[in-house]
Design a protein around this motif. Structure first.
Motif, PDB file in Angstrom:
ATOM      1  N   ALA A  84       0.433  -1.480   0.037  1.00  0.00           N
ATOM      2  CA  ALA A  84      -0.279  -0.230   0.092  1.00  0.00           C
ATOM      3  C   ALA A  84       0.520   1.397   0.054  1.00  0.00           C
ATOM      4  CB  ALA A  84      -1.188  -0.097   1.366  1.00  0.00           C
ATOM      5  N   ARG A  85       0.425   2.196  -0.629  1.00  0.00           N
ATOM      6  CA  ARG A  85       0.737   3.838  -0.648  1.00  0.00           C
ATOM      7  C   ARG A  85      -0.138   4.049   0.398  1.00  0.00           C
ATOM      8  NH1 ARG A  85       2.255   3.148  -6.984  1.00  0.00           N
ATOM      9  NH2 ARG A  85      -0.184   3.511  -6.391  1.00  0.00           N
ATOM     10  N   VAL A  86       0.528   4.778   1.573  1.00  0.00           N
ATOM     11  CA  VAL A  86      -0.229   5.791   2.186  1.00  0.00           C
ATOM     12  C   VAL A  86       0.701   7.319   2.782  1.00  0.00           C
ATOM     13  CG1 VAL A  86      -1.775   5.116   3.549  1.00  0.00           C
ATOM     14  CG2 VAL A  86       0.668   4.937   4.086  1.00  0.00           C
ATOM     15  N   CYS A  87      -0.231   8.508   2.513  1.00  0.00           N
ATOM     16  CA  CYS A  87       0.983   9.636   2.689  1.00  0.00           C
ATOM     17  C   CYS A  87       0.457  10.263   3.368  1.00  0.00           C
ATOM     18  CB  CYS A  87      -0.155  10.453   1.629  1.00  0.00           C
ATOM     19  SG  CYS A  87       0.689  12.267   1.695  1.00  0.00           S
ATOM     20  N   GLY A  88       1.591  10.299   4.873  1.00  0.00           N
ATOM     21  CA  GLY A  88       0.743  10.389   6.445  1.00  0.00           C
ATOM     22  C   GLY A  88      -0.541   9.371   6.939  1.00  0.00           C
ATOM     23  N   PRO A  89      -0.186   9.956   7.953  1.00  0.00           N
ATOM     24  CA  PRO A  89      -0.652   8.859   9.757  1.00  0.00           C
ATOM     25  C   PRO A  89      -2.587   8.801   9.000  1.00  0.00           C
ATOM     26  CG  PRO A  89       0.338  11.069  10.538  1.00  0.00           C
ATOM     27  CD  PRO A  89       0.041  11.467   8.522  1.00  0.00           C
ATOM     28  N   MET A  90      -2.705   7.352   9.441  1.00  0.00           N
ATOM     29  CA  MET A  90      -3.567   6.770   8.597  1.00  0.00           C
ATOM     30  C   MET A  90      -4.620   7.376  10.901  1.00  0.00           C
ATOM     31  SD  MET A  90      -3.950   6.748   5.492  1.00  0.00           S
ATOM     32  CE  MET A  90      -5.814   5.818   5.817  1.00  0.00           C
ATOM     33  N   THR A  91      -4.286   8.036  11.026  1.00  0.00           N
ATOM     34  CA  THR A  91      -4.666   8.525  12.467  1.00  0.00           C
ATOM     35  C   THR A  91      -6.304   8.090  12.995  1.00  0.00           C
ATOM     36  OG1 THR A  91      -3.447  10.430  12.657  1.00  0.00           O
ATOM     37  CG2 THR A  91      -4.665  10.221  14.357  1.00  0.00           C
ATOM     38  N   ASN A  92      -7.179   8.707  12.270  1.00  0.00           N
ATOM     39  CA  ASN A  92      -8.358   8.094  12.445  1.00  0.00           C
ATOM     40  C   ASN A  92      -8.981   7.139  11.856  1.00  0.00           C
ATOM     41  OD1 ASN A  92      -8.856  10.978  12.777  1.00  0.00           O
ATOM     42  ND2 ASN A  92      -9.411  11.060  10.985  1.00  0.00           N
ATOM     43  N   THR A  93      -8.185   6.204  11.046  1.00  0.00           N
ATOM     44  CA  THR A  93      -8.550   4.748  10.693  1.00  0.00           C
ATOM     45  C   THR A  93      -8.490   3.802  12.035  1.00  0.00           C
ATOM     46  OG1 THR A  93      -8.561   5.413   8.394  1.00  0.00           O
ATOM     47  CG2 THR A  93      -8.032   3.303   8.754  1.00  0.00           C
ATOM     48  N   ASP A  94      -6.931   4.232  12.470  1.00  0.00           N
ATOM     49  CA  ASP A  94      -6.628   3.523  13.481  1.00  0.00           C
ATOM     50  C   ASP A  94      -6.890   3.956  14.555  1.00  0.00           C
ATOM     51  OD1 ASP A  94      -4.142   2.273  11.504  1.00  0.00           O
ATOM     52  OD2 ASP A  94      -2.474   4.214  12.244  1.00  0.00           O
ATOM     53  N   ASP A  95      -7.836   4.486  14.701  1.00  0.00           N
ATOM     54  CA  ASP A  95      -8.237   5.478  16.239  1.00  0.00           C
ATOM     55  C   ASP A  95      -9.358   4.370  16.219  1.00  0.00           C
ATOM     56  OD1 ASP A  95      -8.805   7.029  19.086  1.00  0.00           O
ATOM     57  OD2 ASP A  95     -10.611   7.213  17.454  1.00  0.00           O
ATOM     58  N   LEU A  96     -10.308   4.831  14.796  1.00  0.00           N
ATOM     59  CA  LEU A  96     -12.160   3.894  14.870  1.00  0.00           C
ATOM     60  C   LEU A  96     -11.676   2.446  15.445  1.00  0.00           C
ATOM     61  CD1 LEU A  96     -13.188   6.572  12.731  1.00  0.00           C
ATOM     62  CD2 LEU A  96     -13.787   6.152  14.640  1.00  0.00           C
ATOM     63  N   SER A  97     -10.968   2.005  13.955  1.00  0.00           N
ATOM     64  CA  SER A  97     -10.419   0.134  13.815  1.00  0.00           C
ATOM     65  C   SER A  97     -10.331  -0.662  15.760  1.00  0.00           C
ATOM     66  CB  SER A  97      -9.289   0.727  13.298  1.00  0.00           C
ATOM     67  OG  SER A  97      -9.218  -1.239  13.434  1.00  0.00           O
ATOM     68  N   SER A  98      -9.394   0.443  16.047  1.00  0.00           N
ATOM     69  CA  SER A  98      -9.026   0.025  17.767  1.00  0.00           C
ATOM     70  C   SER A  98      -9.984  -0.008  18.307  1.00  0.00           C
ATOM     71  CB  SER A  98      -8.186   1.091  18.311  1.00  0.00           C
ATOM     72  OG  SER A  98      -8.690   2.240  18.537  1.00  0.00           O
ATOM     73  N   ARG A  99     -11.483   0.663  18.030  1.00  0.00           N
ATOM     74  CA  ARG A  99     -13.034   0.945  19.540  1.00  0.00           C
ATOM     75  C   ARG A  99     -14.274   0.369  18.635  1.00  0.00           C
ATOM     76  NH1 ARG A  99     -14.452   6.227  20.013  1.00  0.00           N
ATOM     77  NH2 ARG A  99     -13.565   6.818  18.264  1.00  0.00           N
ATOM     78  N   LEU A 100     -13.904  -0.360  17.774  1.00  0.00           N
ATOM     79  CA  LEU A 100     -14.019  -0.976  16.608  1.00  0.00           C
ATOM     80  C   LEU A 100     -15.444  -2.211  16.991  1.00  0.00           C
ATOM     81  CD1 LEU A 100     -15.988  -0.239  13.301  1.00  0.00           C
ATOM     82  CD2 LEU A 100     -16.392  -2.498  14.257  1.00  0.00           C
ATOM     83  N   LEU A 101     -16.571  -2.483  17.647  1.00  0.00           N
ATOM     84  CA  LEU A 101     -16.549  -3.598  18.341  1.00  0.00           C
ATOM     85  C   LEU A 101     -18.579  -4.336  17.193  1.00  0.00           C
ATOM     86  CD1 LEU A 101     -16.705  -5.766  20.194  1.00  0.00           C
ATOM     87  CD2 LEU A 101     -18.394  -4.921  21.633  1.00  0.00           C
ATOM     88  N   ARG A 102     -17.876  -5.416  16.728  1.00  0.00           N
ATOM     89  CA  ARG A 102     -19.553  -5.579  16.089  1.00  0.00           C
ATOM     90  C   ARG A 102     -20.081  -6.860  17.009  1.00  0.00           C
ATOM     91  NH1 ARG A 102     -17.636  -8.288   9.824  1.00  0.00           N
ATOM     92  NH2 ARG A 102     -19.674  -8.512  10.475  1.00  0.00           N
ATOM     93  N   LEU A 103     -21.505  -6.580  16.831  1.00  0.00           N
ATOM     94  CA  LEU A 103     -21.874  -7.206  17.797  1.00  0.00           C
ATOM     95  C   LEU A 103     -22.726  -8.686  16.626  1.00  0.00           C
ATOM     96  CD1 LEU A 103     -23.806  -5.042  19.327  1.00  0.00           C
ATOM     97  CD2 LEU A 103     -22.239  -5.921  20.196  1.00  0.00           C
ATOM     98  N   PRO A 104     -23.227  -9.765  17.198  1.00  0.00           N
ATOM     99  CA  PRO A 104     -23.583 -10.662  16.280  1.00  0.00           C
ATOM    100  C   PRO A 104     -24.859 -10.437  15.437  1.00  0.00           C
ATOM    101  CG  PRO A 104     -23.122 -11.847  18.820  1.00  0.00           C
ATOM    102  CD  PRO A 104     -22.800 -10.302  18.812  1.00  0.00           C
ATOM    103  N   LEU A 105     -24.739 -10.216  14.385  1.00  0.00           N
ATOM    104  CA  LEU A 105     -25.865 -10.128  13.716  1.00  0.00           C
ATOM    105  C   LEU A 105     -26.219 -11.461  12.521  1.00  0.00           C
ATOM    106  CD1 LEU A 105     -26.997  -6.777  12.713  1.00  0.00           C
ATOM    107  CD2 LEU A 105     -27.428  -9.091  10.526  1.00  0.00           C
ATOM    108  N   TRP A 106     -27.523 -12.133  12.672  1.00  0.00           N
ATOM    109  CA  TRP A 106     -27.580 -12.924  11.492  1.00  0.00           C
ATOM    110  C   TRP A 106     -29.091 -12.632  11.111  1.00  0.00           C
ATOM    111  CZ3 TRP A 106     -26.153 -14.242  15.639  1.00  0.00           C
ATOM    112  CH2 TRP A 106     -26.429 -15.572  16.500  1.00  0.00           C
ATOM    113  N   TYR A 107     -29.665 -13.247   9.763  1.00  0.00           N
ATOM    114  CA  TYR A 107     -30.705 -12.986   9.427  1.00  0.00           C
ATOM    115  C   TYR A 107     -31.307 -13.636  10.566  1.00  0.00           C
ATOM    116  CZ  TYR A 107     -30.952 -17.059   7.191  1.00  0.00           C
ATOM    117  OH  TYR A 107     -31.754 -18.362   6.511  1.00  0.00           O
ATOM    118  N   GLY A 108     -31.345 -14.872  10.957  1.00  0.00           N
ATOM    119  CA  GLY A 108     -32.013 -16.253  11.749  1.00  0.00           C
ATOM    120  C   GLY A 108     -32.118 -15.389  13.434  1.00  0.00           C
TER     121      GLY A 108
END
Length: 126
Positions: A84-108
């Protein structure tokens, strides 16, 4: 269409029921901008920190509920670091990724969604 309809119902139940936790500043729920639609393929909450997310996962798993973190940002993955090529720090992406929690969800899901919500509340001490 039926699967999407059922997932949307579960998503809305999470969203409505977890509003009080957001009002008290314990989590942040997903934001769907006006005029936009989604297919309810997942429901997540944002926690205050990586440490908080790690502890909530531990506490929920101790209650036999299996939430997960979403994914490693592409720029942080082994392939991303190599190609990958990134220009500068990915501060927001790293922050949000570290705090995101997925709850179980399936159609059944049926009443299990209420068990997940109860486990989340207990894990947060709410």
């Amino acid at each position: 269409d039926d699967i999407t309809r059922r997932r949307l119902g579960i998503w809305r139940h999470y969203h409505t029921t977890l509003a009080s936790l957001e009002e008290r500043g314990r989590i942040r729920r997903p934001i769907v901008p006006a005029g936009c639609v989604h297919n309810a393929h997942m429901y997540y909450v944002l926690l205050p920190s990586l440490a908080a997310r790690t502890e909530v996962i531990r506490r929920m798993r101790a209650q036999s509920v299996m939430p997960v973190f979403h994914s490693v940002p592409l720029h942080s993955s082994p392939a991303g670091q190599r190609f990958a090529r990134v220009c500068g720090p990915m501060t927001n992406t790293d922050d949000l990724s570290s705090r995101l929690l997925r709850l179980p969800l399936w159609y059944g899901m049926g009443e299990e969604v209420d068990s997940v919500i109860a486990a989340l509340r207990r894990a947060l001490g709410a």
